[in-house]
Design an enzyme around this catalytic site. Structure first.
Site, PDB file in Angstrom:
ATOM      1  N   GLU A 162      21.446 -11.604  22.964  1.00  0.00           N
ATOM      2  CA  GLU A 162      21.087 -10.234  23.309  1.00  0.00           C
ATOM      3  C   GLU A 162      19.562 -10.042  23.329  1.00  0.00           C
ATOM      4  O   GLU A 162      19.032  -9.124  22.701  1.00  0.00           O
ATOM      5  CB  GLU A 162      21.744  -9.250  22.337  1.00  0.00           C
ATOM      6  CG  GLU A 162      23.256  -9.347  22.324  1.00  0.00           C
ATOM      7  CD  GLU A 162      23.913  -8.294  21.456  1.00  0.00           C
ATOM      8  OE1 GLU A 162      23.253  -7.791  20.527  1.00  0.00           O
ATOM      9  OE2 GLU A 162      25.088  -7.968  21.696  1.00  0.00           O
ATOM     10  N   GLU A 307      31.532 -11.186  22.701  1.00  0.00           N
ATOM     11  CA  GLU A 307      31.873 -10.575  21.416  1.00  0.00           C
ATOM     12  C   GLU A 307      32.678  -9.310  21.653  1.00  0.00           C
ATOM     13  O   GLU A 307      32.307  -8.470  22.473  1.00  0.00           O
ATOM     14  CB  GLU A 307      30.607 -10.218  20.613  1.00  0.00           C
ATOM     15  CG  GLU A 307      29.728 -11.397  20.255  1.00  0.00           C
ATOM     16  CD  GLU A 307      28.466 -10.976  19.510  1.00  0.00           C
ATOM     17  OE1 GLU A 307      28.426  -9.835  18.991  1.00  0.00           O
ATOM     18  OE2 GLU A 307      27.521 -11.781  19.446  1.00  0.00           O
TER      19      GLU A 307
END
Length: 523
Positions: A162, A307
């Site tokens: 990220e 995720e």
């Protein structure tokens, strides 16, 4: 660090947690895209949308394949021996794991397991890999080629985690693409480019929707050029786009978010967009990405769900019931091979996460340490049928060794108004784990004495039950009677497994305890 405050009621002291500011979301960033809920959609007038949906039927299934995976993190004070975890993965039919690093022992344990692996490169390594092709080649040689030669099924290298989160303020904007490119070149030079693919796990905040509907999806304006450059590199090398999606985060950050829209039960009011119906936030979020990819020239880009999950503690919406409802709902879809309105095929997904991690940063919220479908000791938290075995629930990690059945509590004769209590509890929480002591959490209803005892015990267990770790200027004592109350558990820590771990842990604890004594004596 947990901030602990104290309430004084009728001359008694009541510690309570104040959650950290919502400044960053680490592996679970805030999803800031504006997806309309059915309630808000009913009050807006949509203009014409010229783009037409292209439903996916030509995804490269050699890259985007079904089957459930799990994120296996390492931010725990006491990790379970990797070979025990690998056996549990196989017994539960978990076919893939996503790592956040390239830990040698973990990868060695995965050898000959038949489990596909995504190794991770942390963000703090991006600058070096971006500036040096030799560093990238060394990483691939040491962490990919070496383990493949030992029968580890490495299929992906996740470059960064990220990196474009808005809360990082652009720290990794200029290093992510060069690092990806150098790793790709290193895989090609090693002859692994067909076997191992690069990817870059992104938070859902890299795309947004001006209309609030999936069809309005596009990459965030401030990073659009960076994203298109990365997606083109991935596409040119037959690699997938990886995204992390968290309906829980929307519920956590937006008090008005409709609860039913976070789950898969179909009870939410439907939202219609371009002739497609959405009854849950995941589908809408995912398809916003599909639209973003389509608008930028990549309609057939494979997507990996890096995720997805739901925490079980640390917030009023992080509980066993919601976690079971969400994860079972998602797994039922997975087992049925159901995709989203824009992508009807099976989803390539990794549950977040496998095991609780008590050292994770709680800056995003106290829930961060409670994402596991398994407790810190590898025991299932709730029934969860993955659809991969004949069992209706998870098979636990077996043969885990525990420390002695003893706990650290506040002495019965210690006074709650003792001036040393506040500093002692604050210190215990700063080096232990008090994230289950907040409002409407699993231990949120404890009285003052039990609350303090829970903090003391957390510090004591993390420090391997050393005698010096249960003193707190004479306020604490060791008991062999389990002080757990109802759903609030006072844990007994598992034994560390690394060779020499006791010596290392002991040295660390003695250093910490010296600081503790100095700190507490100054109160």
């Amino acid at each position: 660090m947990i901030q602990l405050s104290f309430l004084y009621v009728d001359n008694s002291i009541y510690p309570f947690l104040v959650e950290g500011s919502l400044l960053g979301f680490g592996s679970n960033g805030a999803n800031t895209q504006r997806i309309l809920t059915p309630e808000s959609a009913a009050h807006r007038d949509d203009g014409d949308v010229s783009s037409k949906p292209i439903k996916m039927s030509t995804v490269r299934h050699d890259v985007a394949v079904g089957g459930i995976g799990a994120n296996w993190g390492s931010q725990a004070s006491h990790q379970i021996k990797p070979d025990l975890v690998v056996r549990m993965l196989r017994e539960n039919g978990i076919q893939k794991v996503k790592l956040f690093d390239s830990d040698y022992d973990t990868l060695r344990a995965l050898g000959k397991s038949g489990i596909q692996v995504m190794v991770g490169i942390p963000n703090d390594m991006l600058a070096n890999l971006a500036s040096s092709s030799k560093a990238a080649q060394k990483f691939v040689a040491d962490n990919v080629t070496h383990h493949i030669s030992n029968n580890v099924m490495i299929r992906y290298v996740a470059v960064g985690n990220e990196p474009f989160l808005e809360t990082y303020n652009g720290s990794f904007l200029k290093t992510t693409y060069p690092a990806l490119k150098n790793i790709q070149d290193a895989l090609t030079k090693a002859g692994l480019h067909d076997q191992v693919k690069i990817t870059c796990p992104n938070n859902a905040d890299v795309y947004s929707s001006d209309s609030g509907l999936p069809s309005g999806g596009d990459f965030r304006a401030d990073i659009r050029d960076y994203m298109v450059q990365i997606v083109k590199l991935l596409n040119d090398n037959g690699a997938p786009f990886t995204v992390n999606i968290y309906p829980f985060i929307s519920l956590y950050t937006e008090p008005t978010f409709p609860v039913e829209y976070a789950f898969f039960d179909g009870d939410a009011t439907p939202l219609t967009d371009q002739g497609m119906t959405y009854t849950n936030m995941f589908d809408a979020n995912h398809d916003t990405l599909v639209w973003a990819l389509q608008k930028n020239g990549f309609p057939n880009m494979p997507i990996i769900l890096g995720e997805i999950g739901w925490p079980t503690d640390g917030d009023r919406n992080a509980n066993l019931q919601y976690a079971q409802r969400f994860n079972q709902g998602f797994m039922t879809r997975m087992s049925a091979g159901k995709g989203t309105p824009m992508r009807s095929g099976p989803i390539d997904a990794y549950l977040f996460s496998l095991i609780d991690e008590d050292l994770k940063s709680i800056q995003p919220g106290n829930f961060e340490r409670h994402w596991g479908i398994l407790r810190y000791d590898g025991q299932p938290k709730y029934p969860l049928n993955l659809g991969t075995t004949n069992s209706a629930t998870l098979i636990p990690v077996r043969n885990v060794s525990y420390l002695e059945p003893k706990w650290c509590i506040m002495k019965p004769n210690a006074r709650l108004d003792d001036p040393k209590v506040a500093g002692s509890v604050s210190y215990a929480c700063s080096l232990g784990d008090c994230t289950c002591l907040g409002y409407q959490t699993s231990c949120g209803s404890l009285d003052a004495r039990a609350n303090i005892s829970h903090a003391f015990n957390s510090y004591y267990q993390i420090n391997n039950q050393m005698d010096e770790a249960c003193d707190f200027n004479g306020l604490a004592t060791v008991t062999r009677a389990d002080p757990s109350i109802g759903n609030c558990r006072f844990n007994v820590m598992i034994k560390p497994y690394y060779a020499g771990a006791a010596t290392l842990a002991g040295s660390f604890i003695k250093t910490v305890l010296v600081v503790t004594l100095v700190f507490l004596n100054g109160l």
